[in-house]
Each structure stands twice: as C-alpha cells, then as structure tokens.
Design a protein around this motif. Structure first.
Motif, PDB file in Angstrom:
ATOM      1  N   UNK A  25       0.898  -1.330   0.126  1.00 56.24           N
ATOM      2  CA  UNK A  25      -0.064   0.056   0.029  1.00 56.24           C
ATOM      3  C   UNK A  25       0.821   1.442   0.013  1.00 56.24           C
ATOM      4  N   UNK A  26       2.216   1.139   0.303  1.00 56.83           N
ATOM      5  CA  UNK A  26       3.027   2.285   0.266  1.00 56.83           C
ATOM      6  C   UNK A  26       4.108   2.300  -0.754  1.00 56.83           C
ATOM      7  N   UNK A  27       4.314   3.200  -1.233  1.00 54.58           N
ATOM      8  CA  UNK A  27       5.572   2.980  -2.421  1.00 54.58           C
ATOM      9  C   UNK A  27       6.575   4.243  -2.338  1.00 54.58           C
ATOM     10  N   UNK A  28       7.683   4.075  -3.108  1.00 52.52           N
ATOM     11  CA  UNK A  28       8.839   5.044  -3.113  1.00 52.52           C
ATOM     12  C   UNK A  28       8.687   5.737  -4.237  1.00 52.52           C
ATOM     13  N   UNK A  29       8.384   7.125  -4.322  1.00 55.06           N
ATOM     14  CA  UNK A  29       8.204   7.742  -5.658  1.00 55.06           C
ATOM     15  C   UNK A  29       9.784   8.019  -6.094  1.00 55.06           C
ATOM     16  N   UNK A  30       9.778   8.189  -7.478  1.00 54.86           N
ATOM     17  CA  UNK A  30      11.277   8.687  -8.243  1.00 54.86           C
ATOM     18  C   UNK A  30      11.482   9.807  -7.920  1.00 54.86           C
ATOM     19  N   UNK A  31      11.374  10.564  -6.845  1.00 58.13           N
ATOM     20  CA  UNK A  31      11.731  11.945  -6.603  1.00 58.13           C
ATOM     21  C   UNK A  31      12.004  12.030  -5.056  1.00 58.13           C
ATOM     22  N   UNK A  32      12.749  12.980  -4.737  1.00 61.22           N
ATOM     23  CA  UNK A  32      13.084  13.404  -3.090  1.00 61.22           C
ATOM     24  C   UNK A  32      12.234  14.196  -2.523  1.00 61.22           C
ATOM     25  N   UNK A  33      12.093  14.326  -1.360  1.00 63.32           N
ATOM     26  CA  UNK A  33      11.337  15.162  -0.572  1.00 63.32           C
ATOM     27  C   UNK A  33      11.498  16.822  -0.981  1.00 63.32           C
ATOM     28  N   UNK A  34      10.110  17.149  -1.227  1.00 61.88           N
ATOM     29  CA  UNK A  34      10.343  18.449  -1.687  1.00 61.88           C
ATOM     30  C   UNK A  34      10.314  18.751  -3.465  1.00 61.88           C
ATOM     31  N   UNK A  35       9.774  17.314  -3.861  1.00 60.73           N
ATOM     32  CA  UNK A  35       9.585  17.251  -5.521  1.00 60.73           C
ATOM     33  C   UNK A  35      10.827  17.670  -5.996  1.00 60.73           C
ATOM     34  N   UNK A  36      12.090  17.066  -5.443  1.00 59.22           N
ATOM     35  CA  UNK A  36      13.393  17.492  -6.062  1.00 59.22           C
ATOM     36  C   UNK A  36      13.888  16.260  -6.787  1.00 59.22           C
ATOM     37  N   UNK A  37      14.947  16.419  -7.583  1.00 65.45           N
ATOM     38  CA  UNK A  37      15.662  15.356  -8.282  1.00 65.45           C
ATOM     39  C   UNK A  37      16.771  14.985  -7.515  1.00 65.45           C
ATOM     40  N   UNK A  38      17.321  15.927  -6.492  1.00 70.72           N
ATOM     41  CA  UNK A  38      18.490  15.812  -5.587  1.00 70.72           C
ATOM     42  C   UNK A  38      17.965  15.484  -4.275  1.00 70.72           C
ATOM     43  N   UNK A  39      18.828  14.850  -3.387  1.00 66.55           N
ATOM     44  CA  UNK A  39      18.760  14.614  -2.025  1.00 66.55           C
ATOM     45  C   UNK A  39      19.326  16.062  -1.193  1.00 66.55           C
ATOM     46  N   UNK A  40      18.049  16.503  -0.681  1.00 63.95           N
ATOM     47  CA  UNK A  40      18.177  17.774   0.152  1.00 63.95           C
ATOM     48  C   UNK A  40      18.069  17.614   1.442  1.00 63.95           C
ATOM     49  N   UNK A  41      18.636  16.456   2.083  1.00 67.10           N
ATOM     50  CA  UNK A  41      18.167  16.073   3.566  1.00 67.10           C
ATOM     51  C   UNK A  41      18.742  17.089   4.341  1.00 67.10           C
ATOM     52  N   UNK A  42      20.182  17.694   4.048  1.00 69.22           N
ATOM     53  CA  UNK A  42      20.815  18.500   4.976  1.00 69.22           C
ATOM     54  C   UNK A  42      20.008  19.782   5.044  1.00 69.22           C
ATOM     55  N   UNK A  43      19.516  20.446   3.883  1.00 72.21           N
ATOM     56  CA  UNK A  43      18.917  21.479   3.879  1.00 72.21           C
ATOM     57  C   UNK A  43      17.444  21.399   4.623  1.00 72.21           C
ATOM     58  N   UNK A  44      17.039  20.336   4.284  1.00 78.49           N
ATOM     59  CA  UNK A  44      15.707  20.083   5.238  1.00 78.49           C
ATOM     60  C   UNK A  44      15.922  20.244   6.751  1.00 78.49           C
ATOM     61  N   UNK A  45      16.943  19.458   7.222  1.00 79.82           N
ATOM     62  CA  UNK A  45      17.236  19.559   8.667  1.00 79.82           C
ATOM     63  C   UNK A  45      17.519  21.121   9.008  1.00 79.82           C
ATOM     64  N   UNK A  46      18.288  21.677   8.157  1.00 76.42           N
ATOM     65  CA  UNK A  46      18.434  23.104   8.408  1.00 76.42           C
ATOM     66  C   UNK A  46      17.140  23.884   8.463  1.00 76.42           C
ATOM     67  N   UNK A  47      16.344  24.017   7.793  1.00 80.18           N
ATOM     68  CA  UNK A  47      15.185  24.645   7.537  1.00 80.18           C
ATOM     69  C   UNK A  47      14.205  24.315   9.183  1.00 80.18           C
ATOM     70  N   UNK A  48      14.294  22.961   9.217  1.00 78.08           N
ATOM     71  CA  UNK A  48      13.619  22.574  10.314  1.00 78.08           C
ATOM     72  C   UNK A  48      14.253  22.996  11.791  1.00 78.08           C
ATOM     73  N   UNK A  49      15.503  23.151  11.603  1.00 79.29           N
ATOM     74  CA  UNK A  49      16.200  23.368  13.002  1.00 79.29           C
ATOM     75  C   UNK A  49      16.599  22.058  13.633  1.00 79.29           C
ATOM     76  N   UNK A  50      16.431  21.069  12.778  1.00 78.49           N
ATOM     77  CA  UNK A  50      16.418  19.551  13.384  1.00 78.49           C
ATOM     78  C   UNK A  50      17.722  19.332  14.262  1.00 78.49           C
ATOM     79  N   UNK A  51      18.954  19.793  13.979  1.00 76.16           N
ATOM     80  CA  UNK A  51      20.164  19.842  14.804  1.00 76.16           C
ATOM     81  C   UNK A  51      20.519  20.957  15.449  1.00 76.16           C
ATOM     82  N   UNK A  52      19.747  21.478  16.010  1.00 75.50           N
ATOM     83  CA  UNK A  52      19.985  22.996  16.735  1.00 75.50           C
ATOM     84  C   UNK A  52      21.157  23.031  17.759  1.00 75.50           C
ATOM     85  N   UNK A  53      21.355  21.891  18.108  1.00 79.11           N
ATOM     86  CA  UNK A  53      22.413  21.567  19.229  1.00 79.11           C
ATOM     87  C   UNK A  53      23.574  21.307  18.551  1.00 79.11           C
ATOM     88  N   UNK A  54      23.902  21.129  17.334  1.00 76.05           N
ATOM     89  CA  UNK A  54      25.085  20.729  16.668  1.00 76.05           C
ATOM     90  C   UNK A  54      25.082  21.816  15.375  1.00 76.05           C
TER      91      UNK A  54
END
Length: 236
Positions: A25-54
């Motif tokens: 019932x779940x699938x893995x689309x051929x695009x990254x989060x944010x409807x992107x072709x590239x992996x923006x994980x670091x930028x997403x962490x930055x926008x969310x303030x995920x690693x505010x302690x580092x």
C-alpha cells in the motif's frame, strides 16, 4: 552515510531505503522530498532546525567524538500511500552505537493528499514506522533482536541466541565459534556503548589474546559490514 552520487530522483541510491522495505500500500516515488531530483536532507534539517544543538563546526566535531549516537547526517525520504495518496517524509538515521547497529526513523513530516485537509490521529496511527524500520534492519544487518519472557536475546545468523551478559565473555576461536565476527561486532559495540575509549585493548584482555589479534578481528568485522568504519583519531 554513503557519499555516492544518485541518479536524479533515485531515493534508493545509498541503499538506506528501498521499495521492498515498504509495507503493501506504500511506495517510494522517483523523486526526493520537496519534489526534487536531488537529496536535500541537509537543507531540510537546516530549515527545521533539527540539529540545533550541533549548529557549529565545533559542536559537530564534539558530537562526532562522543560515545552517543549521532544526530547529524540523517536522510529524509519521501513515501506515498497508494489508496489515499497521503504524502509522508521520514528521516532515517544510523544508530552506530546500538547493539546491534540499526536504522531508526528519527523524524516524520506528514502531508495530506489535498493541501489544507486536516491531519487525524487515525491517519497518523496507520503510518507503519515500526514495520519500515524492521524491514530495513532485517535487510541491512545480519543480526536481529528478539524479546523473550526472560529478557532481551540477540539472534545470530546461525540461529544461536545470546544474552546481553554473553557479550563481554571471551570470544574463542574464530575457526570454531559460529557467528564469530558477529560476536566481535557485538562486543565492540557494547564496550563502546559503555564509554570504553579503547575497546580493542579491552577485547584483547577479555579473550586473552594480543592487541594486534583483537584489532585484526575488528578489521575483519568492519570488512564484513558488521561494524561501521572507524573514526579517525580514536583508538579501537
């Protein structure tokens, strides 16, 4: 995390999550989060303030040198539900100091099919995070943990079960002990988890062997993918 260059939209490029890890019932689309072709994980962490302690280089170096699981360098992946078209982003993080090592979901962004629709508790409960984690860890790591009435047991590839207290016993002869290098990895992980700054020396002492012998065991465990790469500048 692997540093390979992905094909545009290939969320499985680093092997952390593949389509077969997802429940029906779940699938893995051929695009990254944010409807992107590239992996923006670091930028997403930055926008969310995920690693505010580092946030600074100094804080990142301090965490890398610590004996706690790292929070930096996680990977966001984008999933969709086939029936409801629910959109979900999950953050995957290696738990390098877990025994055995494992992948955990350390963040979730939940988006409804139609922007503006409410998020219900029922929909959140239906997100199969535990099943996804279990599938990833079963695929990536030879060892798995199972809970029994008498407490935690670790099931090795041969089917042999060991308890937590077995992890600090002498390892024996690699030619005679089933799952020897899995036990090397588990013992190394347990010592590191306990704050041992030179686990290879402690392992040599526990098994009554030369330090070079224990270091050779650890190298072979790393070569088999049972231990993560060693950190530069740290013993063991």
């Amino acid at each position: 995390m692997p540093a390979s260059t992905p094909r545009p939209g290939d969320q499985s490029y680093d092997g952390l999550l593949v389509a077969d890890d997802l429940p029906d019932g779940w699938y893995l689309p051929s695009r990254f989060p944010g409807e992107r072709d590239d992996d923006a994980s670091e930028q997403i962490d930055g926008v969310l303030g995920y690693n505010d302690g580092v946030a600074t280089d100094s804080q990142q170096e301090t965490q890398s040198a610590s004996d706690e699981n790292e929070t930096i360098d996680g990977r966001w992946r984008y999933l969709e539900h086939e029936a409801t078209h629910t959109r979900v982003m999950i953050r995957l993080q290696r738990q390098l100091l877990a025994v055995p090592e494992e992948i955990r979901i350390t963040g979730v962004i939940y988006l409804p099919w139609r922007p503006g629709d409410p998020i219900t508790s029922q929909l959140l409960r239906e997100l199969p995070t535990a099943r996804i984690e279990a599938a990833i860890n079963k695929r990536l790591f030879a060892m798995k943990r199972t809970e029994t009435i008498t407490g935690g047991k670790i099931v090795l590839p041969s089917g042999r079960k060991v308890s937590e207290r077995d992890l600090l016993k002498p390892l024996g002869d690699p030619k005679k002990v089933p799952d020897f290098y899995e036990m090397v990895a588990l013992q190394h992980g347990r010592l590191t988890q306990q704050g041992d700054i030179n686990p290879s020396a402690t392992m040599a002492q526990l098994s009554g062997v030369a330090l070079s012998t224990a270091q050779g065991w650890i190298t072979k465990a790393r070569d088999r993918g049972l231990l993560p790469p060693g950190r530069r500048g740290r013993a063991g």
